[in-house]
Design a protein around this motif. Sequence first.
Motif, PDB file in Angstrom:
ATOM      1  N   GLU A 125      65.805  -3.196   5.071  1.00 54.56           N
ATOM      2  CA  GLU A 125      65.787  -4.304   6.039  1.00 54.56           C
ATOM      3  C   GLU A 125      64.993  -4.001   7.299  1.00 54.56           C
ATOM      4  N   LYS A 126      65.077  -2.762   7.778  1.00 55.52           N
ATOM      5  CA  LYS A 126      64.442  -2.487   9.061  1.00 55.52           C
ATOM      6  C   LYS A 126      64.167  -0.998   9.227  1.00 55.52           C
ATOM      7  N   ILE A 127      63.084  -0.695   9.950  1.00 62.54           N
ATOM      8  CA  ILE A 127      62.789   0.677  10.363  1.00 62.54           C
ATOM      9  C   ILE A 127      62.982   0.723  11.865  1.00 62.54           C
ATOM     10  N   HIS A 128      63.675   1.739  12.351  1.00 61.51           N
ATOM     11  CA  HIS A 128      64.074   1.747  13.764  1.00 61.51           C
ATOM     12  C   HIS A 128      63.140   2.534  14.676  1.00 61.51           C
ATOM     13  N   ASN A 129      62.400   3.497  14.118  1.00 61.22           N
ATOM     14  CA  ASN A 129      61.536   4.306  14.984  1.00 61.22           C
ATOM     15  C   ASN A 129      60.408   4.941  14.179  1.00 61.22           C
ATOM     16  N   THR A 130      59.518   5.614  14.879  1.00 67.44           N
ATOM     17  CA  THR A 130      58.347   6.232  14.245  1.00 67.44           C
ATOM     18  C   THR A 130      58.741   7.309  13.252  1.00 67.44           C
ATOM     19  N   SER A 131      59.786   8.045  13.577  1.00 67.84           N
ATOM     20  CA  SER A 131      60.243   9.117  12.682  1.00 67.84           C
ATOM     21  C   SER A 131      60.656   8.549  11.326  1.00 67.84           C
ATOM     22  N   GLU A 132      61.388   7.458  11.330  1.00 61.77           N
ATOM     23  CA  GLU A 132      61.797   6.803  10.077  1.00 61.77           C
ATOM     24  C   GLU A 132      60.590   6.289   9.308  1.00 61.77           C
ATOM     25  N   LEU A 133      59.609   5.775  10.053  1.00 60.66           N
ATOM     26  CA  LEU A 133      58.410   5.248   9.405  1.00 60.66           C
ATOM     27  C   LEU A 133      57.617   6.356   8.719  1.00 60.66           C
ATOM     28  N   ARG A 134      57.484   7.492   9.392  1.00 61.85           N
ATOM     29  CA  ARG A 134      56.790   8.643   8.783  1.00 61.85           C
ATOM     30  C   ARG A 134      57.451   9.021   7.459  1.00 61.85           C
ATOM     31  N   LYS A 135      58.749   9.156   7.482  1.00 64.22           N
ATOM     32  CA  LYS A 135      59.488   9.542   6.270  1.00 64.22           C
ATOM     33  C   LYS A 135      59.298   8.502   5.161  1.00 64.22           C
ATOM     34  N   LEU A 136      59.357   7.239   5.535  1.00 63.41           N
ATOM     35  CA  LEU A 136      59.207   6.168   4.553  1.00 63.41           C
ATOM     36  C   LEU A 136      57.852   6.261   3.852  1.00 63.41           C
ATOM     37  N   PHE A 137      56.791   6.417   4.628  1.00 64.02           N
ATOM     38  CA  PHE A 137      55.437   6.453   4.053  1.00 64.02           C
ATOM     39  C   PHE A 137      55.199   7.732   3.251  1.00 64.02           C
ATOM     40  N   ILE A 138      55.647   8.854   3.766  1.00 64.29           N
ATOM     41  CA  ILE A 138      55.421  10.130   3.073  1.00 64.29           C
ATOM     42  C   ILE A 138      56.192  10.192   1.756  1.00 64.29           C
ATOM     43  N   ASN A 139      57.402   9.648   1.756  1.00 59.53           N
ATOM     44  CA  ASN A 139      58.253   9.716   0.557  1.00 59.53           C
ATOM     45  C   ASN A 139      58.062   8.541  -0.401  1.00 59.53           C
ATOM     46  N   SER A 140      57.287   7.567   0.013  1.00 59.27           N
ATOM     47  CA  SER A 140      57.113   6.373  -0.821  1.00 59.27           C
ATOM     48  C   SER A 140      56.413   6.708  -2.138  1.00 59.27           C
ATOM     49  N   LYS A 141      56.950   6.184  -3.233  1.00 61.25           N
ATOM     50  CA  LYS A 141      56.312   6.357  -4.544  1.00 61.25           C
ATOM     51  C   LYS A 141      55.202   5.328  -4.745  1.00 61.25           C
ATOM     52  N   SER A 142      55.236   4.288  -3.926  1.00 59.17           N
ATOM     53  CA  SER A 142      54.216   3.247  -3.984  1.00 59.17           C
ATOM     54  C   SER A 142      53.114   3.550  -2.978  1.00 59.17           C
ATOM     55  N   LYS A 143      51.901   3.120  -3.283  1.00 57.50           N
ATOM     56  CA  LYS A 143      50.808   3.256  -2.315  1.00 57.50           C
ATOM     57  C   LYS A 143      50.976   2.216  -1.212  1.00 57.50           C
ATOM     58  N   ILE A 144      50.360   2.471  -0.069  1.00 56.59           N
ATOM     59  CA  ILE A 144      50.465   1.590   1.095  1.00 56.59           C
ATOM     60  C   ILE A 144      49.245   0.682   1.129  1.00 56.59           C
ATOM     61  N   SER A 145      49.481  -0.585   1.382  1.00 58.32           N
ATOM     62  CA  SER A 145      48.414  -1.575   1.376  1.00 58.32           C
ATOM     63  C   SER A 145      47.788  -1.721   2.766  1.00 58.32           C
ATOM     64  N   LEU A 146      46.477  -1.483   2.837  1.00 61.64           N
ATOM     65  CA  LEU A 146      45.736  -1.583   4.100  1.00 61.64           C
ATOM     66  C   LEU A 146      44.448  -2.366   3.875  1.00 61.64           C
ATOM     67  N   ALA A 147      43.957  -3.006   4.928  1.00 62.90           N
ATOM     68  CA  ALA A 147      42.596  -3.531   4.882  1.00 62.90           C
ATOM     69  C   ALA A 147      41.646  -2.331   4.966  1.00 62.90           C
ATOM     70  N   MET A 148      40.390  -2.534   4.608  1.00 62.55           N
ATOM     71  CA  MET A 148      39.420  -1.434   4.570  1.00 62.55           C
ATOM     72  C   MET A 148      39.385  -0.709   5.922  1.00 62.55           C
ATOM     73  N   THR A 149      39.637   0.599   5.869  1.00 63.60           N
ATOM     74  CA  THR A 149      39.863   1.362   7.099  1.00 63.60           C
ATOM     75  C   THR A 149      38.586   1.774   7.834  1.00 63.60           C
ATOM     76  N   ASN A 150      37.431   1.551   7.207  1.00 57.53           N
ATOM     77  CA  ASN A 150      36.183   1.929   7.878  1.00 57.53           C
ATOM     78  C   ASN A 150      35.404   0.727   8.410  1.00 57.53           C
ATOM     79  N   SER A 151      35.865  -0.499   8.098  1.00 58.35           N
ATOM     80  CA  SER A 151      35.069  -1.653   8.512  1.00 58.35           C
ATOM     81  C   SER A 151      35.875  -2.885   8.919  1.00 58.35           C
ATOM     82  N   ILE A 152      37.016  -3.131   8.284  1.00 61.89           N
ATOM     83  CA  ILE A 152      37.805  -4.325   8.585  1.00 61.89           C
ATOM     84  C   ILE A 152      38.752  -4.015   9.757  1.00 61.89           C
ATOM     85  N   PRO A 153      38.732  -4.823  10.825  1.00 63.62           N
ATOM     86  CA  PRO A 153      39.520  -4.505  12.021  1.00 63.62           C
ATOM     87  C   PRO A 153      40.970  -4.135  11.762  1.00 63.62           C
TER      88      PRO A 153
END
Length: 261
Positions: A125-153
């Motif tokens: 439901e919610k992430i409360h701080n940066t520390s939780e977010l780091r853990k979520l992304f590092i431990n995620s089995k799914s890839k993270i969806s981003l716009a193109m990181t070298n050209s799209i704002p």
Amino acid sequence: MKKKFMIKKILIFSLIVFSVINPLLSKQEKKLVLLFAPVSLSEVINEILFSYEKKRKKIVVKPVFMGTSQLVMQIKNGANPDLFISANENWMNYLEEKNLIIKKSKKTFVFNSLVVITNKKNKIEKIHNTSELRKLFINSKSKISLAMTNSIPAGIYAKSYLENIGVWNNISNKYVESINVRAALNFVARNDLDYGIVYKTDAIANKKVKILYHIEKDKHKKIIYPIAFLNNKPETLELYDFLLSKESLSKISKSGFKLPK
């Protein structure tokens, strides 16, 4: 009698020709204004243009919505929009350096922010701080969806944020890039990927995703959307003024964008 009949035929024929030609003449009299804008503004800009064209019967506005870098490359390669809105200051500055916009017209239009999203069906439901977010992304089995990181704002801002919180190197092989921010959001909306970083305004507008975390604005460059015109045609200046009017900015504010003070 025959003469009267001929006159009548000529009059009828003239009316038919006029009825066919008149709409064409009306269309020719209308002024076309070409607007390039980022896809993240598409809904609210279309709403504004609908209102504008109802009031200005002789102006037709053709909007083109794409990722900012795609629009900039089109302008660089010879496209001639009358107005351009960028989702990134650097891309507008790039056009300014090449003398492709009228410098005095460049203004801050609106501001946006980034959020972390997941699919509505996801139990988290919610992430409360940066520390939780780091853990979520590092431990995620799914890839993270981003716009193109070298050209799209949106992707550039997201990468900068992930670098600043010290997690970018940990997920360097755990993200998927998309051609624009809407495409990045759709991966999460379809539940193809668990998490994504997108603009707040896009997340609010999509009922299939929910916001887990509002990204700190001081952890990346300010998200500024500048506007500029590329010529001094009266119809260009008229639309430019309308986009910056209280009426238009009120609609934009209701869509979640922040306005300059």
